[in-house]
Each structure stands twice: as structure tokens, then as C-alpha cells.
Design a protein around this motif. Structure first.
Motif, PDB file in Angstrom:
ATOM      1  N   ASN A 298      11.915 -97.225 -13.311  1.00  0.00           N
ATOM      2  CA  ASN A 298      11.902 -96.664 -14.667  1.00  0.00           C
ATOM      3  C   ASN A 298      10.523 -96.774 -15.316  1.00  0.00           C
ATOM      4  OD1 ASN A 298      11.956 -99.431 -15.014  1.00  0.00           O
ATOM      5  ND2 ASN A 298      13.644 -99.463 -16.465  1.00  0.00           N
ATOM      6  N   GLY A 299       9.769 -97.795 -14.992  1.00  0.00           N
ATOM      7  CA  GLY A 299       8.456 -97.960 -15.607  1.00  0.00           C
ATOM      8  C   GLY A 299       7.328 -97.306 -14.833  1.00  0.00           C
ATOM      9  N   SER A 300       7.633 -96.753 -13.664  1.00  0.00           N
ATOM     10  CA  SER A 300       6.576 -96.152 -12.832  1.00  0.00           C
ATOM     11  C   SER A 300       6.930 -94.709 -12.485  1.00  0.00           C
ATOM     12  CB  SER A 300       6.345 -96.996 -11.577  1.00  0.00           C
ATOM     13  OG  SER A 300       7.574 -97.237 -10.887  1.00  0.00           O
ATOM     14  N   ALA A 301       7.679 -94.494 -11.400  1.00  0.00           N
ATOM     15  CA  ALA A 301       7.967 -93.130 -10.935  1.00  0.00           C
ATOM     16  C   ALA A 301       8.745 -92.321 -11.966  1.00  0.00           C
ATOM     17  CB  ALA A 301       8.737 -93.184  -9.615  1.00  0.00           C
ATOM     18  N   LEU A 302       9.753 -92.928 -12.600  1.00  0.00           N
ATOM     19  CA  LEU A 302      10.538 -92.185 -13.592  1.00  0.00           C
ATOM     20  C   LEU A 302       9.759 -91.992 -14.886  1.00  0.00           C
ATOM     21  CD1 LEU A 302      14.172 -93.523 -13.080  1.00  0.00           C
ATOM     22  CD2 LEU A 302      13.132 -91.421 -12.228  1.00  0.00           C
ATOM     23  N   ASN A 303       8.882 -92.936 -15.204  1.00  0.00           N
ATOM     24  CA  ASN A 303       7.979 -92.758 -16.351  1.00  0.00           C
ATOM     25  C   ASN A 303       7.049 -91.574 -16.084  1.00  0.00           C
ATOM     26  OD1 ASN A 303       7.222 -93.517 -18.910  1.00  0.00           O
ATOM     27  ND2 ASN A 303       6.016 -95.287 -18.289  1.00  0.00           N
ATOM     28  N   ASN A 304       6.577 -91.466 -14.859  1.00  0.00           N
ATOM     29  CA  ASN A 304       5.740 -90.351 -14.449  1.00  0.00           C
ATOM     30  C   ASN A 304       6.526 -89.043 -14.495  1.00  0.00           C
ATOM     31  OD1 ASN A 304       3.322 -89.147 -13.312  1.00  0.00           O
ATOM     32  ND2 ASN A 304       4.380 -89.078 -11.344  1.00  0.00           N
ATOM     33  N   TRP A 305       7.799 -89.084 -14.081  1.00  0.00           N
ATOM     34  CA  TRP A 305       8.655 -87.895 -14.139  1.00  0.00           C
ATOM     35  C   TRP A 305       8.802 -87.420 -15.590  1.00  0.00           C
ATOM     36  CZ3 TRP A 305      10.797 -84.750 -10.483  1.00  0.00           C
ATOM     37  CH2 TRP A 305      11.732 -83.826 -10.925  1.00  0.00           C
ATOM     38  N   GLY A 306       9.047 -88.367 -16.494  1.00  0.00           N
ATOM     39  CA  GLY A 306       9.166 -88.000 -17.898  1.00  0.00           C
ATOM     40  C   GLY A 306       7.877 -87.435 -18.463  1.00  0.00           C
ATOM     41  N   ASP A 307       6.739 -87.901 -17.958  1.00  0.00           N
ATOM     42  CA  ASP A 307       5.437 -87.476 -18.461  1.00  0.00           C
ATOM     43  C   ASP A 307       5.051 -86.092 -17.950  1.00  0.00           C
ATOM     44  OD1 ASP A 307       2.893 -87.515 -19.619  1.00  0.00           O
ATOM     45  OD2 ASP A 307       2.014 -88.690 -17.986  1.00  0.00           O
ATOM     46  N   LYS A 308       5.188 -85.861 -16.644  1.00  0.00           N
ATOM     47  CA  LYS A 308       4.633 -84.644 -16.034  1.00  0.00           C
ATOM     48  C   LYS A 308       5.669 -83.595 -15.636  1.00  0.00           C
ATOM     49  CE  LYS A 308       0.469 -86.846 -14.136  1.00  0.00           C
ATOM     50  NZ  LYS A 308       0.736 -88.272 -14.330  1.00  0.00           N
ATOM     51  N   TYR A 309       6.903 -83.979 -15.420  1.00  0.00           N
ATOM     52  CA  TYR A 309       7.881 -83.043 -14.880  1.00  0.00           C
ATOM     53  C   TYR A 309       9.003 -82.703 -15.866  1.00  0.00           C
ATOM     54  CZ  TYR A 309       5.627 -84.313 -10.481  1.00  0.00           C
ATOM     55  OH  TYR A 309       4.702 -84.533  -9.486  1.00  0.00           O
ATOM     56  N   THR A 310       8.970 -83.291 -17.059  1.00  0.00           N
ATOM     57  CA  THR A 310      10.029 -83.087 -18.044  1.00  0.00           C
ATOM     58  C   THR A 310       9.521 -82.253 -19.216  1.00  0.00           C
ATOM     59  OG1 THR A 310      11.098 -85.182 -17.467  1.00  0.00           O
ATOM     60  CG2 THR A 310      11.617 -84.260 -19.619  1.00  0.00           C
ATOM     61  N   ASP A 311      10.335 -81.305 -19.638  1.00  0.00           N
ATOM     62  CA  ASP A 311      10.014 -80.471 -20.801  1.00  0.00           C
ATOM     63  C   ASP A 311      10.157 -81.332 -22.052  1.00  0.00           C
ATOM     64  OD1 ASP A 311       9.739 -78.635 -22.800  1.00  0.00           O
ATOM     65  OD2 ASP A 311      11.361 -77.311 -22.140  1.00  0.00           O
ATOM     66  N   ARG A 312       9.008 -81.676 -22.666  1.00  0.00           N
ATOM     67  CA  ARG A 312       9.022 -82.559 -23.831  1.00  0.00           C
ATOM     68  C   ARG A 312       8.718 -81.826 -25.139  1.00  0.00           C
ATOM     69  NH1 ARG A 312       4.945 -85.941 -23.706  1.00  0.00           N
ATOM     70  NH2 ARG A 312       3.866 -85.251 -21.820  1.00  0.00           N
ATOM     71  N   GLU A 313       8.684 -80.510 -25.094  1.00  0.00           N
ATOM     72  CA  GLU A 313       8.346 -79.759 -26.306  1.00  0.00           C
ATOM     73  C   GLU A 313       9.446 -79.901 -27.364  1.00  0.00           C
ATOM     74  OE1 GLU A 313       7.164 -75.236 -27.813  1.00  0.00           O
ATOM     75  OE2 GLU A 313       7.482 -75.635 -25.676  1.00  0.00           O
ATOM     76  N   MET A 314       9.026 -80.047 -28.607  1.00  0.00           N
ATOM     77  CA  MET A 314       9.956 -80.137 -29.733  1.00  0.00           C
ATOM     78  C   MET A 314       9.656 -79.012 -30.717  1.00  0.00           C
ATOM     79  SD  MET A 314      10.208 -84.225 -30.487  1.00  0.00           S
ATOM     80  CE  MET A 314      11.864 -84.071 -31.153  1.00  0.00           C
ATOM     81  N   THR A 315      10.724 -78.417 -31.279  1.00  0.00           N
ATOM     82  CA  THR A 315      10.574 -77.343 -32.259  1.00  0.00           C
ATOM     83  C   THR A 315      11.562 -77.557 -33.404  1.00  0.00           C
ATOM     84  OG1 THR A 315      12.170 -75.967 -31.048  1.00  0.00           O
ATOM     85  CG2 THR A 315       9.837 -75.654 -30.518  1.00  0.00           C
ATOM     86  N   GLY A 316      11.374 -76.778 -34.457  1.00  0.00           N
ATOM     87  CA  GLY A 316      12.324 -76.785 -35.567  1.00  0.00           C
ATOM     88  C   GLY A 316      12.389 -78.101 -36.308  1.00  0.00           C
ATOM     89  N   SER A 317      13.577 -78.394 -36.820  1.00  0.00           N
ATOM     90  CA  SER A 317      13.758 -79.589 -37.655  1.00  0.00           C
ATOM     91  C   SER A 317      13.572 -80.872 -36.855  1.00  0.00           C
ATOM     92  CB  SER A 317      15.157 -79.577 -38.298  1.00  0.00           C
ATOM     93  OG  SER A 317      16.163 -79.480 -37.308  1.00  0.00           O
ATOM     94  N   ALA A 318      13.946 -80.860 -35.560  1.00  0.00           N
ATOM     95  CA  ALA A 318      13.761 -82.049 -34.727  1.00  0.00           C
ATOM     96  C   ALA A 318      12.284 -82.409 -34.636  1.00  0.00           C
ATOM     97  CB  ALA A 318      14.337 -81.820 -33.337  1.00  0.00           C
ATOM     98  N   GLN A 319      11.453 -81.371 -34.473  1.00  0.00           N
ATOM     99  CA  GLN A 319      10.005 -81.603 -34.394  1.00  0.00           C
ATOM    100  C   GLN A 319       9.460 -82.135 -35.717  1.00  0.00           C
ATOM    101  OE1 GLN A 319       7.464 -78.896 -35.777  1.00  0.00           O
ATOM    102  NE2 GLN A 319       6.213 -80.750 -35.791  1.00  0.00           N
TER     103      GLN A 319
END
Length: 552
Positions: A298-319
Motif C-alpha cells: 500500500n505504501g509503495s506499488a499501490l501508492n504508485n498505482w494511485g499516483d500514475k495509473y488512477t484518474d484523480r481529476e476532480m470537477t464540480g462541487s467536489a473539486q
């Protein structure tokens, strides 16, 4: 929730919550900080994962000696306070941007955790050794474990906001403040601890401390040096001639040999009535190594997955809400001087220096073409370290359900034994890895970013496995350990965690070597299924030992 439990539980719960606030805040940003080209150390994924794995391995190796010192000399209260203060100081020092200072800070955290971690867990178990609380021990450890994860959940929001506003150093300072609060809360509960914090003293038949230094600690240092210096076969894939992927991994594995032999000697030298319980614990320690190897990604490979391979864009009221809370990074879609990465996100260096190129920010490389922004427009993304709050968030939500489930079974006299819970925890954890295999397929092996819901699903399943296994591990050590070596055996549980953590670093450092990332997760699935099968094979004997001791 508290009424049927010892009065000390809320204080230990809150102490552990704040201690974990500091630790997981630091862990959540550690590899991101190491890889940061502008304000960190520009490490590659392999370099950062190797250092991360060595660090968290040593963090969980020192409880072996910390538990022993508390048992014999300092007692639990002094050990917990000393450890907490050392860890807090270490977190503060991590904010000083110097590789040498980082190593000093890591050393303080490593030694401090050795004093804090096994002894607060053992102290909790001491209260549940009283007859009126014995049947509540598993439940008590589950509640205590939820405290760990409350701290682990909230810390990443502080870490993200402080990093965005002021920089990495202030996020590390917040970790130190959290640790110091934990020490204060622990001291406030002193009136409820009674004689439970007192040392056990040296018992007849115990190995003298000087012998432990001469025959365990000193040999560990010597073996570690040998592991560092001893070289294997050099090849293109192994230019450093290391045996297990890196010099630090070689040193760690060699250094563990005398400690593992020491724990084996406890079995052979134990009284006849203690042999089977100690043997059962050692068997469990060996099996759960593979759980920690995968879970701590969770602190290495999955952290990297969240950083580079996951859509992290936020829009609207959530953003808008996230931006007000300072939880978003702002990216501008235009070309600029940026670090050069190859097609599978490996940073490129020449003579140790990061190569720069003119391109769009790395985040946009694998954004789906339908979501590509207009030239010069701003995109808001949630801070990458926030993915570290998904697992503890699940723990907070699922712990009451798991406790209620086992209470329901207990009331009907159908509650499974603690070893059985651990076996099913391993099986459920193995199934979680299949979610990440599917995530790789959904993103065409990283060519397109995927939804964060893949991470949420993966963490949700492995959290159920974790709740069946991790607090149960703490509980079974407290149940089966001979009284005079309870903290020492708790140190053995953390030794297995330590070895698993280092193996996790080894696995994560291999991420870049897999062109097809699904193969990386299939390896993890195979490791967990092997551990599951082994645990089910051992289950009959383990349950027999529990029955002999009159416990579940």
C-alpha cells in the motif's frame, strides 16, 4: 462499546490512534517524497521501494529487542514513553532536506518503534488476562485496531494539505506532533494501569542479556555486514551482483538469521508445557510473512498505482470543496521543462542526474483521449497520498461489522478459533489481488488511467482479510505466550511483520521489470494462496493447541 472492557482501553486506543496518525502520515508521503524531482531526492521507483522496504522492515524488527528490554528491565510504561518521544523526534527531523539527516531520523523511528509498538500491544493484553475480560480479548484487540486506523485515516488529509501549502517538511512535522500527543494521552491514563505496566524481571532459565548481545545482536550485525559484502553473480539484470535484489536486502536477510535462530531456540529450550504453544506461534509467524509482503504494498506499488495509473481529476462541487480544504494539486495542460519518463513511467537518469525534456506534465500521458483538456487549461487532481486513507477508512467502517459478526457467532457458540480466522483472512486477502489484475486489464496495462474505485474495491476486500488476521495475531500472541516472555513473543509477531515488510519492498522494487503489470499482481496472488494453503494444513494442529490451553 467501552463499558464491558477495561478502563485503560480508551487511553490505549487513543494513544495508539495518535501514534499511528504520525506513522502513517509519514509512510503515506515517504516514497512520494523520495521520488519528488523538485523537492525530494529524485529516486527511481526501484531505489525508493528498496529504501522504503528496508525502513519498514527495520521498524518492525526492533520490537524484538524492545519487548525483551521492557519485559526484564524498563517495564511497559517507561518503554512506551521513551519509544514515543524518539519517534516524534525522528518525524520532525525527516523534514530537514538532507539524505544524511533522513537516515538519522529513520534510525530514531526504527529504535523508537521497537520500544513503543510491542509494549502497548502487550500492555493491552495484560488487562484481558483477567478472568472477567478473557472472553472479550479478540473484541478488545479489534477495537484497539480500529484506533490504529482512525489515526491512519485522518492523517493523510493533514499530510496532503500541509504538503500543498508549505512543503514536505511541514507534513513530517505534523507526524511528530501527532506522536507527541499520543505520548501525552498515554500518560493521562496512568491511574488506570495499576501494576500492569511493571516489568516481569529476569525469570529462571532466561538467557542473560549479555548473552543476547553476544549471541544474537552482535551476530546479526556481523551477518548483516557479510550479507552486504558477499556478492552473487553479476548480470545485466543484476549489475550490483546482489543475491536478493539489492545490497540492503542482502544485509537485512542475513542479519535476520541469528534472530530467527534465537526464536527457534525458545521452542527447543522451553518447558514441556510451553513447547506446543510456542511452536504454534512460530508456525503462525512464518505463514503471515507472505500476508505482510503483499499488504504493505500500500505504501509503495499501490501508492504508485494511485499516483500514475488512477484518474484523480476532480470537477464540480467536489473539486471546490477539496480545493477549499487544500487537498488538490493544480496542473496546467501546457508544455514545459519536465523530468523525462519512458513509456512505462520509469524516470530517466544520466550519470545519476534526472534528464529533463519539454513536454506536458506526466499526469496527462495516460489520460483517456475523451478527457484530455484544452491547451493551457487547469486540471485539479486530488493529492496522491490520499489513496492511503482508503484502507483505514474501510477498517473504521468494517470493524464494527466484523466484531458484531463474531459476537453473533460467539453467542451461538459457533465462533471460529483464532487460527481459523487467520486462515480465512489469508484467503480473503488473496482474492483482493484479483481486483488489481482486473484493474490492469481495464486500463490496457497502464495505457489509460482507471477509476479510483478499483483501488477502493481492492482495499475493501483485503481489509476484511486484514481484520480477520492482524488483530487476531496480536490476540493469539497474548493468549498463547508463556507469561515471562509475552513481550518477547509479541516481538516475534513483529519480526514476521518485519521480514514481510522487507519482502514487500523487494516485490515493489520489481514493479518496473514487469512490462505487463498484471503479472506483478499474479505473483502476489500466488504468494497469498500458498500461505493460505499452508495455514489450512496447519489448522488442525493449531486448533488442538488452543483447545489444550482452554482458549479459542
Amino acid at each position: 462499546m467501552w463499558k464491558s472492557h477495561p478502563k485503560a482501553l480508551p487511553y490505549l486506543f487513543l494513544s495508539e490512534m495518535w501514534e499511528r496518525f504520525g506513522y502513517y502520515l509519514m509512510i503515506g508521503i515517504f516514497t512520494l517524497y523520495l521520488k519528488d524531482v523538485e523537492a525530494g531526492f529524485s529516486m527511481t521507483e526501484k531505489e525508493a521501494s528498496d529504501l522504503y522496504g528496508t525502513f519498514i522492515a527495520l521498524v518492525f524488527l526492533t520490537p524484538f529487542i524492545g519487548g525483551l528490554v521492557a519485559d526484564r528491565y524498563l517495564g511497559y510504561k517507561k518503554s512506551i514513553v521513551i519509544g514515543g518521544l524518539m519517534m516524534g523526534a525522528g518525524y520532525f527531523m525527516m523534514g530537514i532536506h538532507s539524505l544524511e539527516m533522513l537516515y538519522v531520523a529513520m534510525t530514531l523511528v526504527i529504535v523508537g518503534n521497537g520500544f513503543f509498538k510491542p509494549n502497548i500491544s502487550t500492555l493491552l493484553g495484560n488487562f484481558y488476562n483477567e478472568e472477567k475480560y478473557k472472553d472479550k480479548k479478540d473484541e478488545g484487540y479489534n477495537i484497539f485496531y480500529m484506533g490504529i486506523n482512525v489515526g491512519a485515516f485522518i492523517c493523510n488529509f493533514f499530510g496532503a494539505a500541509l504538503k500543498i501549502l508549505f512543503g514536505w517538511q511541514y507534513a513530517f512535522m505534523a507526524a511528530g506532533v501527532g506522536m507527541f500527543i499520543g505520548v501525552v494521552v498515554f500518560l493521562l491514563g496512568s491511574r488506570h494501569y495499576g501494576d500492569k505496566t511493571e516489568k516481569k524481571g529476569v525469570q529462571q532459565g532466561d538467557m542473560p542479556f549479555y548473552k543476547i548481545v553476544l549471541f544474537i545482536l552482535l551476530p546479526s550485525v556481523v551477518f548483516g555486514i557479510i550479507g552486504w559484502l558477499l556478492k552473487g553473480v553479476q548480470s545485466e539484470a543484476n549489475p550490483d551482483s546482489s543475491w536478493f535484489g539489492s545490497d540492503s536486502t542482502d544485509a537485512f536477510i542475513f542479519a535476520c538469521i541469528p534472530v530467527v535462530l534465537f526464536y527457534a531456540s525458545l521452542y527447543f529450550k522451553a518447558k514441556s508445557e510451553d513447547k506446543r504453544p510456542i511452536g504454534a506461534l512460530l508456525a503462525i509467524f512464518g505463514v503471515v510473512i507472505l500476508f505482510w509482503a503483499v499488504f504493505k504494498l500500500n505504501g509503495s506499488a499501490l501508492n504508485n498505482w494511485g499516483d500514475k495509473y488512477t484518474d484523480r481529476e476532480m470537477t464540480g462541487s467536489a473539486q471546490q470543496v477539496a480545493s477549499r480544504l487544500v487537498l488538490t494539486d493544480t496542473l496546467i495542460y501546457k508544455k514545459d521543462s519536465v523530468p523525462l519518463y519512458d513509456e512505462v513511467f520509469r524516470i530517466q537518469k544520466k550519470d545519476g542526474n534526472v534528464i529533463k525534456t519539454v513536454d506536458y506534465p506526466l499526469y496527462f500521458r495516460n489520460v483517456h483521449k475523451d478527457k484530455m483538456p484544452e491547451e493551457g487549461s487547469k486540471v485539479f487532481t486530488w493529492s496522491a497520498n490520499l489513496s492511503q486513507s482508503i484502507n483505514p477508512g474501510w477498517v473504521i467502517m468494517l470493524t464494527p461489522l466484523v466484531v458484531a459478526f463474531f459476537t453473533f457467532l460467539r453467542n451461538r457458540k459457533r465462533e471460529p478459533s483464532t487460527p481459523t480466522k487467520i486462515a480465512f483472512g489469508l484467503l480473503i486477502s488473496a482474492l483482493s489481488v484479483l481486483v488489481m489484475v482486473a484493474a490492469v486489464k481495464a486500463g490496457n496495462n497502464g495505457a489509460e488511467k482507471v477509476s479510483v474505485w478499483w483501488l477502493v474495491a481492492n482495499y475493501g476486500i483485503i481489509t476484511i482479510g486484514e481484520l480477520f488476521l492482524s488483530p487476531m495475531g496480536l490476540s493469539i500472541v497474548s493468549k498463547l505466550s508463556p507469561t515471562n516472555i509475552t513481550s518477547l513473543m509479541m516481538g516475534g509477531w513483529f519480526l514476521s511483520t518485519s521480514i514481510g515488510n522487507k519482502l514487500s519492498g523487494v516485490l515493489a522494487s520489481m514493479w518496473d521489470s514487469y512490462e505487463d503489470k498484471s503479472h506483478f499482481f499474479w505473483v502476489n496472488f500466488a504468494l497469498l494462496m500458498f500461505a493460505t494453503l499452508l495455514m489450512f494444513v496447519l489448522l488442525k494442529q493449531l486448533n488442538k493447541v488452543m483447545t489444550e490451553k482452554g482458549i479459542k
